[in-house]
Design a protein around this motif. Structure first.
Motif: not given
Length: 404
Positions: A333-339
């Motif tokens: 989730l962090v890598e997908t939605l964090g950018r």
């Protein structure tokens, strides 16, 4: 042995089509990673879920046994949270630098055994040598990682094996010889841990610090060196991680009235890495939240107290494995939605110049204004030498006409 700086020798402008001045203001890392600032919103939403989970489990524990969160039991619970929190900070710091330290568990057990054997000499006499040895061991691990430029998990696993050899020299559990009781200052210790965890998360949310800490994260070939600055930051993080693990082990040993068992400690590694990932720290490095470590530590600590109240026998392997599973979901989730989204103000649309990432070029489409296509330009005619004109030889001559 030099450290090549990937991307330092080329400008970011040709790859994106955006002027360099705009890149420096808009892009998070124009020369050392993908463009765009990390979005913190996904971490805040995840931390709200952790807060809700902590509140729910705490309420269930209070309803099951109110005495578990009162007086002496509450102080013991806080010290357990601090011990696990130090391990989670050690694991999370190494994860942020993209060099996970898998030796934190064995180091904690080795430090606990040392304190159990030397605790009767006093807290400073037993604490100082353990911290010094941990710092030297962390420095050796850091040099192996940054000089040889090998993955942190592989080098730390070798270090964990060496620590396990030290632990296996003891064949029986060791009773704690010291009389230090950390529950007397449980509130201060927990407040200090909470301050370090939250302040570390706040500093990690600052763009420049996040870029600096996560500079060791690979952006292309992971075997390429990331520069001297990345090597120094990663080395310091590994040393601090090792020292925090040693402090956690001694604190947990002092808080437990029973003997310290000479186990491998790898179950503590799984638990620490699982809690760090559950907190929202990315398994790839660099990205992380603000309050996640504090909330994840509280959630796991309270659950470990609640489980026996319900008659559940859960080891560190079970709890750590479950935390790892949920933490990997958090990483995705962090890598997908964090950018940043493509086309958002923080991440302009790249301007294509006909070149794709693999080095192949695509033909540029022709404008419809040029239809039909223009014919090839004809070669200019060669100038004719008037003195070599055949008319001077084949045509009728003027004086011949006059004579007739």
């Amino acid at each position: 042995m030099g450290y090549e700086e990937a991307g330092r020798d080329r400008s970011a402008e040709p790859a994106s089509g955006v002027p360099s001045a705009v890149l420096e203001n808009v892009f998070d890392d124009p020369t050392h990673g993908e463009p765009g600032r990390d979005r913190i919103g996904v971490h805040l939403w995840w931390e709200l879920l952790l807060l809700a989970g902590l509140a729910a489990v705490s309420w269930l524990l209070w309803r099951e046994d109110p005495a578990a969160v009162r007086d002496g039991n509450l102080r013991t619970l806080l010290i357990d949270a601090v011990g696990l929190g130090l391990l989670a900070l050690a694991a999370g710091l190494s994860l942020r630098t993209a060099a996970p330290n898998l030796a934190v568990g064995p180091i904690a057990v080795a430090a606990a055994l040392h304190y159990a054997e030397q605790g009767d000499r006093g807290l400073p006499a037993s604490l100082g040598p353990a911290v010094a040895v941990a710092a030297v061991g962390g420095l050796a691990l850091a040099l192996a990682v940054v000089v040889l430029h090998v993955p942190g998990w592989a080098a730390s696993l070798a270090g964990a094996a060496a620590v396990v050899v030290y632990i296996e020299r003891r064949s029986a559990p060791v009773l704690v010889q010291g009389d230090y009781d950390p529950t007397g200052s449980a509130g201060y210790l927990f407040a200090g841990f909470a301050a370090v965890a939250v302040l570390g998360g706040l500093f990690g949310a600052i763009r420049a610090i996040r870029r600096l800490v996560g500079r060791y994260r690979p952006i292309a070939d992971p075997a390429r060196r990331r520069g001297a600055v990345a090597a120094v930051v990663t080395a310091v993080a590994l040393v601090v991680s090792t020292v925090l693990a040693a402090l956690a082990g001694m604190l947990l040993a002092a808080n437990d009235p029973g003997p310290v068992a000479p186990t491998s400690g790898l179950d503590w590694t799984v638990l620490a890495i699982g809690v760090a990932l559950l907190a929202g720290t990315s398994a790839y490095g660099r990205r992380g939240g603000v309050f996640g470590t504090l909330l994840a530590v509280g959630l796991v600590t309270v659950f470990q107290v609640y489980a026996p109240e319900r008659g559940w026998t859960l080891s560190n392997w079970v709890v750590g494995g479950a935390a790892l599973g949920v933490g990997l979901l958090a990483t995705r989730l962090v890598e997908t939605l964090g950018r940043p989204r493509v086309g958002s103000p923080e991440r302009p649309e790249p301007v294509s110049d006909g070149t794709i990432s693999s080095g192949w070029t695509t033909p540029q489409p022709q404008s419809v204004d040029n239809w039909p296509p223009t014919l090839p330009t004809q070669a200019a005619p060669q100038p004719i030498d008037p003195w070599r004109d055949p008319r001077w030889e084949d045509g009728p001559r003027r004086w011949d006409t006059d004579e007739r």
